[in-house]
Design an enzyme around this catalytic site. Structure first.
Site, mmCIF file in Angstrom:
data_model
loop_
_atom_site.group_PDB
_atom_site.id
_atom_site.type_symbol
_atom_site.label_atom_id
_atom_site.label_comp_id
_atom_site.label_asym_id
_atom_site.label_seq_id
_atom_site.Cartn_x
_atom_site.Cartn_y
_atom_site.Cartn_z
ATOM 1 N N HIS A 381 24.022 46.165 36.936
ATOM 2 C CA HIS A 381 25.439 45.978 37.278
ATOM 3 C C HIS A 381 26.203 45.107 36.304
ATOM 4 C CE1 HIS A 381 25.859 47.824 41.290
ATOM 5 N NE2 HIS A 381 24.552 47.643 41.354
ATOM 6 N N LYS A 572 40.543 40.513 42.949
ATOM 7 C CA LYS A 572 39.136 40.640 42.540
ATOM 8 C C LYS A 572 38.592 39.232 42.429
ATOM 9 C CE LYS A 572 40.516 43.001 38.855
ATOM 10 N NZ LYS A 572 39.558 44.074 38.772
ATOM 11 N N ARG A 573 37.293 39.086 42.262
ATOM 12 C CA ARG A 573 36.759 37.749 42.070
ATOM 13 C C ARG A 573 37.425 37.074 40.872
ATOM 14 N NH1 ARG A 573 32.433 35.771 45.329
ATOM 15 N NH2 ARG A 573 32.532 34.026 43.864
ATOM 16 N N LYS A 578 37.546 38.596 33.704
ATOM 17 C CA LYS A 578 38.521 39.473 34.367
ATOM 18 C C LYS A 578 39.960 39.132 33.971
ATOM 19 C CE LYS A 578 35.553 40.385 38.413
ATOM 20 N NZ LYS A 578 35.605 41.832 38.760
ATOM 21 N N THR A 679 35.437 48.748 41.013
ATOM 22 C CA THR A 679 35.673 49.740 42.079
ATOM 23 C C THR A 679 37.049 49.520 42.680
ATOM 24 O OG1 THR A 679 34.503 48.255 43.594
ATOM 25 C CG2 THR A 679 33.266 50.138 42.716
ATOM 26 N N LYS A 683 40.048 52.208 44.203
ATOM 27 C CA LYS A 683 40.774 52.118 45.481
ATOM 28 C C LYS A 683 42.275 52.201 45.238
ATOM 29 C CE LYS A 683 37.289 48.721 46.812
ATOM 30 N NZ LYS A 683 37.079 47.251 46.834
#
Ligand SMILES: *Cc1c(COP(=O)(O)O)cnc(C)c1O
Length: 836
Positions: A381, A572-573, A578, A679, A683
């Site tokens: 992952h 998101k985290r 990110k 993911t 969505k």
């Protein structure tokens, strides 16, 4: 009142247990029977009168009434799998980010409308009951949510699948924001009871820790290893039903809770050491106490390794026990069990299955290893080095002495293979070894997982390619047939049918309801992008969803968001890769321009953030503080700039369900090569948001599917990122070159967003100017330019809506049903087994 038959009495015929069977208040799906079922549970499970029942009693009663309706199918599903002796797929995951179950279960078993009506007749609003349920937050982010989507798809497709994990008493922490800072609180999700789970103490499993290994000669002349001593912990399974959509399949999620072993306690107790026996009890039960709150980072705590081995040992024992009910030897094991490792968290399962087969069942090593390899598949992952799990050999030796021996034996035989294949290449042997040499010997869990599996997959095309090229190149060269890709997906039941009822209804009115289990049917929407009436209805759905969200955030966060603004969302985290900080930098620069000249703002915009930071991740927590600092300033003159910023506290599944249907712009802006798949991006697409993103993870495939004209691309590619770093990237040059960037950074550095401590953000600014590991400054210009394009595109509402419709129309491949079919057909070789 109805007389209830004994629950374990098997039905005599298939027709006997249909919804119209002998216990209609327990199985009936019509409003009248649902109402009866709820009233019975209020009285007999809650011990209340309808008049004295609280909202929570009503929630529990409805949930139990829903569970009744699942229970009957659950029993039938289990019996069917057993009688047909089907091959099963076992998903081993340390995390399941399930969220709430009530609404999803109502949708999946087709009783949402009946439940709504039944509750209305009782004077109760179903949506307020739905809101009473705490999120099951047994995961950090994408990896745990993927496991949850997979369970939904396995059941919906009718695959014999089962999830195994840990029943954490405390899931991911609750996030409060106090004075702009993240404050963590324990997540007491079980405080008021969990109506979905059923404990099965009769299936408890003992698990050994510590102790020593005795070696001697067996009666058959073969060496025998016996793991003895140490201490034993008991794993108690709690089962949660996982209902398929529109079928009769109800699979099981089995989560293990740690209990102290009574025998062991008794020893101490009888020795008169009552106090110590109670303390030791705590020692054991702490194993399943709390989820480690790190996403994509290995903290290396001993308790974490205990958690991993605990749930793996319980699950392997359970799988072997089930197999031996119908088999006498292990030859057929890989034909009856496929075990998928969700990242390396359960990778110790490779050594554990070997221990069970060789030590306990007395198989020959080679036969045992062939069975093990044929059974396991491993999903990677992450590409981040800091997330790669390595455990000190010394810790292994103390906690799991026999497993360390087994790992050394696997490694010895494996390296011999490497040596034969690549003679005189010691460097390769060193790179590929399961053991990392150095000041401290460490076990490389990813290498153990690769060597012990027949399949190794990444979670998006790009990620799987980088896995082969950069992370495990020696393994990809030696075992090319083992490596494959399974691009992630999300379940359209939760992420469209449940969370966006308006859009679902509109879609169904035009193309029928088949999309819920065959998401490619959304392609029928593509021509409707040219239908003005459909566009109007589609835009109206988004407008109403935005209004709903604005109302909710007004109630919960005391801010008035402009529903006519672009809703630009990054949820998101919180992680530096990110790049929430890139988004924040751009907001600052946009706001500075707007202050000087409000006409530079092309369209009003609401920037929404939601993110939990790992409690020990200081930079991430500082970024949250900065976003809140920026929000305070920007929101104070929103009237002139048309800009608003909100950090929504406690991001979680149920919040994602509210935010995503109301989103216009989906921020997917990670540094290329760092996000394995994502993911959240899927969505959003499914709900008609346009992606502003880099060529990273599944963004690449989203853009491919929807076409470049319906996607806002920016930023360096993976190879450009590598090249920039190799050439000696100098972030300060970017700062000098770009005026807007410099102004924004200077304003942050000046303490403007932290008047109480002018130097508060110095670590962030210095980090960017001196290293900028994630190349925010290199991508800033391209990002800001693309944001301009976004605003301009939004001004043309008809065009925007066309683009949004095309995003929905092409979302089909991102259904987790597609992903699960690929796992089932290409890795697990399990067959759809419909329940009649
Ligand atoms: C989908 C989801 C994630 C994963 O989001 P990414 O943007 O892919 O990182 C994380 N947390 C929650 C609650 C989610 O629903």
């Amino acid at each position: 009142m109805t007389t209830l038959a004994p629950v374990d009495l098997p039905p005599t015929s298939a027709s006997d247990n249909q919804d119209t069977g002998r216990e209609p208040s327990r199985t009936g799906l019509d409003p009248r029977n649902v109402r009866r079922g709820v009233l019975e549970h209020v009285r007999f499970s809650r011990g209340k009168n309808p008049e004295t029942a609280t909202a929570h009693d009503r929630f529990m009663a409805l949930a139990l009434a829903v569970r009744d309706r699942l229970a009957d199918r659950w029993v039938r599903t289990a019996r069917s799998y057993y009688e047909q002796d089907v091959k099963r797929a076992y998903y081993l995951s340390a995390e399941y980010l399930l969220g709430r179950a009530l609404g999803n279960n109502l949708i999946n078993i087709g009783m949402y409308d009946a439940a709504e009506q039944a509750m209305r007749e009782m004077g109760v609003d179903l949506s307020t009951l739905v809101e009473m349920e705490p999120d099951a937050g047994l995961g950090n982010g994408g990896l745990g949510r993927l496991a949850a989507c997979f369970l939904d798809s396995l059941a919906t497709l009718g695959y014999p699948g089962m999830g195994y994990g840990i029943r954490y008493e405390f899931g991911i922490f609750t996030q409060d924001i106090v004075d702009g800072y993240q404050v963590e609180r324990a997540d007491e999700w079980l405080k008021f009871g969990n109506p979905w789970e059923i404990v099965r103490p009769e299936k408890a499993v003992p698990v050994r820790f510590f102790g020593r290994v005795e070696h001697h000669q067996g009666a058959d002349g073969r060496p025998v290893a016996r793991w003895v001593g140490g201490k034993t912990v008991i794993g108690v399974p709690f089962d949660t039903p996982i209902a398929g959509y529109g079928n009769n399949t109800v699979n099981t999620l089995r989560l293990w809770q740690a209990r102290a072993s009574e025998e062991f306690d008794l020893l101490l107790f009888n020795a008169g050491d009552y106090e110590r026996s109670v303390v030791e009890k705590n020692d054991s039960e702490v194993i399943s106490k709390v989820l480690y709150p790190n996403d994509a980072f290995q903290a290396g705590k001993e308790l974490r390794l205990k958690q991993q081995y605990f749930f793996v040992a319980c699950s392997i024992a359970d799988i072997v026990r089930r197999y031996l009910k119908t088999h006498t030897d292990f030859r057929d094991f890989p034909n009856k069990a496929a075990i998928q490792l969700n990242d390396t968290h359960p990778a110790i399962a490779v050594a554990e299955l070997m221990r069970v087969l060789v030590d306990e069942k007395r198989l020959q090593w080679d036969e045992a290893f062939a069975i093990t390899q044929a059974t396991f598949g491993y999903t990677n992952h992450t590409l981040l080095a800091e997330a790669m799990e390595k455990w000190p050999a010394s810790l292994f030796e103390r906690l799991l002495p026999r497993h360390l021996e087994i790992i050394y034996e696997i490694n010895h035989r494996f390296l011999r293979q490497v040596q034969i294949r690549y003679p005189f290449d010691n460097d390769r042997m060193r790179r590929m070894s399961l053991v990392e040499e150095g000041p401290e010997k460490k076990i490389r869990m990813a290498h153990l997982a690769v060597v012990g599996s027949h399949s190794v997959n990444g979670v998006a095309e790009l990620h799987s390619n980088l896995l082969k090229r950069d992370v495990l190149p020696d393994f990809a060269e030696m075992f090319p047939e083992r490596f494959n890709n399974k691009t992630n997906g999300v379940t359209p039941r939760r992420w469209l049918a449940w969370s966006n009822p308006r859009l679902s209804k509109l879609i169904t009115s035009r193309i029928g309801g088949g999309w819920a289990t065959d998401l490619d049917q959304l392609q029928k929407l593509a021509p409707l992008a040219e239908d003005a009436e459909f566009r109007k209805a589609f835009a109206e759905v988004k407008r109403q969803n935005k209004q709903d969200l604005a109302r909710y955030l007004c109630d919960t966060c005391q801010v008035n968001l402009d529903p006519n603004a672009i809703f630009d969302v990054q949820i998101k985290r919180l992680h530096e890769y990110k790049r929430q900080l890139l988004n924040a930098l751009h907001i600052v620069s946009l706001w500075m321009k707007a202050r000087r000249d409000p006409s530079t703002i092309i369209a009003p915009r609401v920037f929404l953030f939601g993110a939990k930071a790992a409690p020990g991740y200081h930079e991430a927590k500082l970024i949250i503080r900065l976003i809140n600092g920026i929000a305070e300033v920007v929101n104070s003159d929103a009237g002139t700039t048309g800009l608003q910023v909100l950090f929504v506290p406690n991001y979680r599944v149920s919040l994602a369900e509210r935010i995503i249907p109301a989103t216009d712009v989906s921020e997917q802006i990670s540094t290329a090569g760092m996000e394995a798949s994502g993911t959240g991006n899927m969505k959003f697409m499914m709900n008609g948001a346009l992606t502003l993103g880099t060529l990273d993870g599944a963004n690449v495939e989203i853009r491919q599917a929807v076409g470049d004209e319906n996607f806002f691309l920016f930023g360096l590619t993976v190879d450009e990122v590598l090249a920039r770093k190799r050439a000696g990237y100098k972030p300060r040059e970017e700062y000098e070159r770009n005026v807007e960037l410099r102004e924004a950074l200077d304003l942050i550095a000046s303490g403007f967003f932290s008047p109480e401590d002018k130097n508060l953000y110095k670590p962030l600014v210095d980090g960017l100017l001196n290293e900028d590991r994630y190349l925010l400054l290199a991508d800033f210009g391209a990002y800001a330019a693309r944001q301009q394009d976004v605003a301009r595109a939004y001004k043309d509402q008809e065009k925007w809506t066309r683009m949004a419709i095309h995003n929905v129309a092409q979302a089909g491949i991102f259904s987790s049903d597609r992903t699960i079919k690929q796992y089932a057909e290409e890795i697990w070789r399990v067959k759809q087994t419909p329940i009649t």
